[in-house]
Structures are given as structure tokens and as C-alpha cells.
Design an enzyme around this catalytic site. Sequence first.
Site, PDB file in Angstrom:
ATOM      1  N   THR A 110      31.807  35.529  33.317  1.00 20.75           N
ATOM      2  CA  THR A 110      31.490  36.965  33.360  1.00 20.75           C
ATOM      3  C   THR A 110      32.761  37.794  33.212  1.00 20.75           C
ATOM      4  O   THR A 110      32.766  38.848  32.601  1.00 20.75           O
ATOM      5  CB  THR A 110      30.810  37.325  34.707  1.00 20.75           C
ATOM      6  N   ARG A 117      38.081  31.583  35.313  1.00 16.65           N
ATOM      7  CA  ARG A 117      38.362  31.474  36.746  1.00 16.65           C
ATOM      8  C   ARG A 117      38.237  30.038  37.199  1.00 16.65           C
ATOM      9  O   ARG A 117      37.232  29.391  36.942  1.00 16.65           O
ATOM     10  CB  ARG A 117      37.363  32.325  37.530  1.00 16.65           C
ATOM     11  N   SER A 159      39.863  38.256  41.022  1.00 17.92           N
ATOM     12  CA  SER A 159      39.151  39.367  41.645  1.00 17.92           C
ATOM     13  C   SER A 159      38.960  39.209  43.149  1.00 17.92           C
ATOM     14  O   SER A 159      39.926  39.100  43.875  1.00 17.92           O
ATOM     15  CB  SER A 159      37.811  39.543  40.937  1.00 17.92           C
ATOM     16  N   HIS A 160      37.713  39.150  43.604  1.00 20.31           N
ATOM     17  CA  HIS A 160      37.426  39.128  45.037  1.00 20.31           C
ATOM     18  C   HIS A 160      37.430  37.703  45.602  1.00 20.31           C
ATOM     19  O   HIS A 160      37.190  37.519  46.786  1.00 20.31           O
ATOM     20  CB  HIS A 160      36.058  39.760  45.287  1.00 20.31           C
ATOM     21  N   ASP A 171      38.815  45.565  46.059  1.00 13.82           N
ATOM     22  CA  ASP A 171      38.909  44.099  46.040  1.00 13.82           C
ATOM     23  C   ASP A 171      40.277  43.615  45.568  1.00 13.82           C
ATOM     24  O   ASP A 171      41.215  44.399  45.396  1.00 13.82           O
ATOM     25  CB  ASP A 171      37.800  43.505  45.167  1.00 13.82           C
ATOM     26  N   ASP A 191      41.687  42.717  42.758  1.00 10.76           N
ATOM     27  CA  ASP A 191      42.342  43.310  41.585  1.00 10.76           C
ATOM     28  C   ASP A 191      42.071  44.803  41.436  1.00 10.76           C
ATOM     29  O   ASP A 191      42.400  45.393  40.401  1.00 10.76           O
ATOM     30  CB  ASP A 191      41.932  42.564  40.309  1.00 10.76           C
ATOM     31  N   ASP A 210      39.297  46.674  41.135  1.00 11.79           N
ATOM     32  CA  ASP A 210      38.258  47.305  40.303  1.00 11.79           C
ATOM     33  C   ASP A 210      36.954  47.554  41.055  1.00 11.79           C
ATOM     34  O   ASP A 210      36.079  48.248  40.563  1.00 11.79           O
ATOM     35  CB  ASP A 210      38.017  46.505  39.005  1.00 11.79           C
ATOM     36  N   ARG A 211      36.814  46.997  42.269  1.00  7.75           N
ATOM     37  CA  ARG A 211      35.588  47.233  43.030  1.00  7.75           C
ATOM     38  C   ARG A 211      35.814  48.276  44.106  1.00  7.75           C
ATOM     39  O   ARG A 211      36.950  48.533  44.499  1.00  7.75           O
ATOM     40  CB  ARG A 211      35.127  45.946  43.711  1.00  7.75           C
ATOM     41  N   THR A 248      24.996  41.786  32.963  1.00  2.07           N
ATOM     42  CA  THR A 248      26.044  41.823  33.983  1.00  2.07           C
ATOM     43  C   THR A 248      27.422  41.568  33.371  1.00  2.07           C
ATOM     44  O   THR A 248      27.581  40.679  32.548  1.00  2.07           O
ATOM     45  CB  THR A 248      25.734  40.752  35.046  1.00  2.07           C
ATOM     46  N   GLU A 297      27.779  48.895  38.318  1.00  4.57           N
ATOM     47  CA  GLU A 297      27.063  47.671  38.636  1.00  4.57           C
ATOM     48  C   GLU A 297      26.783  47.639  40.130  1.00  4.57           C
ATOM     49  O   GLU A 297      27.531  48.213  40.928  1.00  4.57           O
ATOM     50  CB  GLU A 297      27.911  46.450  38.269  1.00  4.57           C
ATOM     51  N   LYS A 314      35.976  48.802  35.402  1.00  2.00           N
ATOM     52  CA  LYS A 314      35.523  49.446  36.619  1.00  2.00           C
ATOM     53  C   LYS A 314      36.757  49.753  37.443  1.00  2.00           C
ATOM     54  O   LYS A 314      37.786  49.103  37.287  1.00  2.00           O
ATOM     55  CB  LYS A 314      34.495  48.607  37.355  1.00  2.00           C
TER      56      LYS A 314
HETATM   57  C1  VG1 Z   1      30.160  39.256  39.385  1.00  2.00           C
HETATM   58  C2  VG1 Z   1      29.292  40.489  39.459  1.00  2.00           C
HETATM   59  C3  VG1 Z   1      29.425  41.312  38.178  1.00  2.00           C
HETATM   60  C4  VG1 Z   1      30.910  41.650  37.941  1.00  2.00           C
HETATM   61  C5  VG1 Z   1      31.717  40.374  37.938  1.00  2.00           C
HETATM   62  C6  VG1 Z   1      33.204  40.632  37.811  1.00  2.00           C
HETATM   63  O1  VG1 Z   1      29.715  38.410  38.327  1.00  2.00           O
HETATM   64  O2  VG1 Z   1      27.939  40.145  39.674  1.00  2.00           O
HETATM   65  O3  VG1 Z   1      28.638  42.469  38.285  1.00  2.00           O
HETATM   66  O4  VG1 Z   1      31.064  42.319  36.729  1.00  2.00           O
HETATM   67  O5  VG1 Z   1      31.512  39.643  39.146  1.00  2.00           O
HETATM   68  O6  VG1 Z   1      33.668  41.454  38.831  1.00  2.00           O
HETATM   69  P1  VG1 Z   1      28.785  37.138  38.542  1.00  2.00           P
HETATM   70  O7  VG1 Z   1      28.611  36.530  37.180  1.00  2.00           O
HETATM   71  O8  VG1 Z   1      29.458  36.266  39.529  1.00  2.00           O
HETATM   72  O9  VG1 Z   1      27.494  37.662  39.106  1.00  2.00           O
HETATM   73  V1  VG1 Z   1      35.198  41.186  39.477  1.00  2.00           V
HETATM   74  O10 VG1 Z   1      35.586  42.493  40.482  1.00  2.00           O
HETATM   75  O11 VG1 Z   1      34.917  39.708  40.182  1.00  2.00           O
HETATM   76  O12 VG1 Z   1      36.189  41.046  38.149  1.00  2.00           O
HETATM   77 CO    CO Z   2      37.508  42.672  40.796  1.00  2.00          CO
END
Ligand code: VG1
Ligand code: CO
Length: 544
Positions: free
Chosen positions: A18, A22, A113-114, A278, A280, A282-283, A345, A364, A377
Site C-alpha cells: 500500500t 516494508r 510509518s506507524h 505517526d 513519518d 503523515d497521520r 486504499t 482516509e 497525507k
Molecule cells: C494502511 C491504511 C491506509 C494507508 C496506509 C499507509 O494500509 O489502511 O489507509 O494509506 O496504511 O499509511 P493497509 O494496506 O495496511 O490497510 V502510512 O501512515 O502507514 O504510510
Molecule cells: Co505514516
Amino acid sequence: MKSILSSSQPFNDQRPGTSGLRKKVRDFQVPHYLENFLQAIFDSQPVLRGGTLVVGGDGRYYNRDAIQIIIRMAAANGISTLIVGLGGLLSTPAASCIIRKYQANGGIILSASHNPGGPEGDFGIKYNTANGGPAPEAITELIYAYTRTVDCYRSVDSDSINLDIAGEHRLGEMCIKLIDPVADYAELMSELFDFKLIRKLFAGGNFRMLFDAMHAVTGPYAHQILEAQLGAPAGTVINGKPKEDFGGGHPDPNLVHAHEIVARSTGVDGVDFAAASDGDGDRNMILGRDFFVTPSDSLAVMAANAHLIKGYREGIRGVARSMPTSQAVDRVAEHLGISCYETPTGWKFFGNLLDDGRITLCGEESFGSGSDHVQEKDGLWAVLFWLNLLAVRRQSVAEIVTEHWRTYGRNFYTRYDYEEIESEAAEILMDRLRDRLPNLPGKSLRGHKVEYADDFSYTDPVDGSTSEKQGIRIGFKDGSRIVYRLSGTGTQGATLRVYLEAYEADLAKHKKETAEVMGPLIKVATKLAKIKARTGRRAPTVIT
Ligand code: VG1
Ligand code: CO
């Protein structure tokens, strides 16, 4: 400068998900693993040759090592200018801002990210294109195709670059510019929001705020913008020092992991406004006193109030939300007479809509919102949007949101995550569910009549590309919905996400607890997918 060609073997597990590639840190530390992926980027993106590349990350463990590898490989692959955030830091939205501002040809953001960090935690790498946004699927698939055959990579033989001294260095033909990671981003924020008005709000002395940077990348950004520029008292930003392991925490801004600000915004002594971001940056999570704003509602409130905010005074052109995000923003779009797009997504699907000028705001359910100011984001942006709104309306967060529900009705919303389940079991669960879809419309499930049941497929209205199997959705006649999808960001096993939404127009019922309203629908969702039988789980790992 000596250029070296090292031979390696292709890895077969480098398909970006997504949001980039990772994996566990230890996977990235396997010899040649990161190098191969980088070489696939350089080989598949000829625009980078002789061009400018932006590099930075969220400061997690392995960030600095990875940046040294990128520097050596960039020099050997003909990059002309490499812009690097000081200390190796750049939040995801700041990287997007810098790519656009300096008209770079692309960017590499190092983050998971998170997801937790540290030697036992996760690492990640994302490639962004010249518009500042995440590479669209056509490019991530091309990079993946290259990873399947790459059997050597180029780098130069050089000492490490000191990432903590601003200024310019030369490495062979390549110029490395180490820049302040905060300044350009902070300047953009001051153009979008009324800093003078927000300063007044803090100066009044009655307004108290907390921002939890969760020991991740937004610390320096929040200290600079909220405390130094907007005059919030010292101590407003907590956990503001980026740490390689995020202080042992999980840098995910939700009610579970950002519990410190939840506690400190509760009760009579609670602060008026609290927010978190979070790993990085963006959340975002938005809280009022004793009040949690769901990300879906936050997007809807922003859309309805955008005209009150300096940077959006002219109004918004259109909005978009990811498919599992609640339909609250759709109602606002209808009211404003603007388009509302439903995308799969992942932020990359907003890219064309933003570039084409079709939308101004998007978001989102996963604590992400943004606008056309960058192509990612943006956590702090959302926090500043809310701050600006609070300064204009002089009402509490709770008042603003409940008033919103009064006008548009309330979309109750909850998400159940079943983490680290067995991959095969997860696939089977989804396949069996898919098999049942044709027979569901018209059926009644515990009193909810099914209107439609499908596997979401999206055709981009700008370039015509189609993305299939983007999540199973079941819509009911009463406006409620169940969505099932498998996560594309996990690093172990599979994560099943179940998204639930119920619409309530009746004002008298808006005060109900989400758990109470959603109870019956949750039963329908778990039973229909046979979650217990297929995964062995009685309860989700996380509820948001
Ligand atoms: C998750 C979220 C999605 C978001 C993605 C990246 O993906 O559901 O909405 O865009 O993380 O966000 P998934 O495929 O695990 O549902 V971040 O802040 O982790 O870059
Ligand atoms: Co993030």
C-alpha cells in the site's frame, strides 16, 4: 571517485505494498537487499539520471545507514543533486513539499510509518515521483519487475557523509545539499493558515493544547511551528525528540497507542485540544476535551468548513476518500455541489485527482487527511487546520462536530483489525467471502437488507488505469456498510481489516456510544466471514 559494480542475486519478495516496501529491519540488513531495491529504482526511473533526488526518513533505526548507502549509489547512478534532510530526517509530507518546491525528479522516503522501530522492528522505503506523491501502481510494479532480474548494483567507494552539518558536499560529480528539514514545510504552513489568529488563541491564556509526536519525526516540526512560531507554551509538544526506537512505543496515533493525550484531554482538567502524529508525520488523531473525532468525520468537518480557512477561502473543487472511509464527506460534497471520488486504499490513488485539479481535499479512515498543498497525507497540516478552525469559530471541538452531525446526520464508524493471522487462512476467508457475493443482494442479515455486495474495482478517471480486488464491500438499504480487506503494509502474516459504518439521521440518537450502535452490524460482519472459525480469533487485536 571509484565506481564499484557489486554482483548480487535478485530477491523475489520486493513488491511494494500500500505504501512502499516494508519489511523487518533484519530483512533490510540482509546483504544486497536494500541495494538491489535501490538499483531497481535507478534503472527503472531514467529521469533521475542527471536529475535531482530528495532523500530523508523518519529517524528510525537503520535510517542513517540506509541514507549512506543511498548517497553512494546515487553518486554512482548519475544523480546530479541529492537533497538530504539534516540528520537524515524528513517527514513524509515535508519530503513531498521539498520535491515540489525544488522541482526534484523524485524522492526516496525511508519509513515504515506507524510500525514499531528498533533492531527488532520494521523498516521501509517509498519512492515518490516529481509531483511529490507516492509512485502510482504502474511505477511500483515496474520497480518490482526490475527487482526480479537485478543481479548487480553500482555504488562509489567513499567515506560516510556527516549528516549533521548543514551545507553542501561534493561526491564525485554529485552535489549533496543537507538542508533544514523543517523550514520549507513551516513556510508552506504559514501560507495556508492564519498564524496571527492562532497566536491570539494561545495568547488568550484560556486555550490549552497538547501534541504528541510519539518520539517520531514530527517532534522538530511541532516544536518549531506550534511553540516557536505560534506561541504555544513550552510543554505543548510531548515526546518531541525523535528516537530510533520511538522510545519503545508504537508510533500510531490512535486511542490505544496515543493514550497519554487521551488521558490528559479527559475530565474537567483536560486540555481543549489534543493531537498526535505517526512515525513519518503523515497521520493525525484529533481530540477535543472528552471527545474523539473519527478520521472520517474530521475529513467531513474540514470539507464543510474549508472556506473559513485562509488557504481554502476560495472554496474547494472536489473531495475524495478511500473506499473504506465513511461516507460522511459524501454528504458535505452533495451539499456543496462538488464531486466526491471513492478510491482504493492508499494515498497513491489520490495523485491523479489532485494533479488534475479535480479535488482539493482528500482523506482516509486510517487517520490520514490532506489537500493539494502537497501530494501526501499530512499530519501537522490537519492539526493546524483544526487549530485555525477553533480560532475562527471559537467553539469547542465537541461543539463543532455535534453541530456538523445536526446538519448532515452522523455516520457511526468503527474498524476491527485482526493482526498477524495466518496468511493462507486470510486468503481463504476472503476467497470464500467473494464466492458468496453474487447471492447476497436482496438477502436480509439480522434485519439489515443487502443492497449490493461486490469486490471494489476502481478505474482512474484521469488515466483510465484499473485496479481490481480492492476490498469486499457489502452495502445495506439502511445506508450501513461492511468492508473487508487485507492490509498491504504489514510485515508478518496477514492483517484482516473489517470496517463498519452506520448512518443515523435522528438527532436524538447521535449521543449513543459507537459500540452500542455498531453491535448488531459487528455480529453480522464476523458471522458472515466466519472470522472465528477461519482465523481462530475471538476478538480483534485493535479497534479504532
Ligand atoms: C494502511 C491504511 C491506509 C494507508 C496506509 C499507509 O494500509 O489502511 O489507509 O494509506 O496504511 O499509511 P493497509 O494496506 O495496511 O490497510 V502510512 O501512515 O502507514 O504510510
Ligand atoms: Co505514516
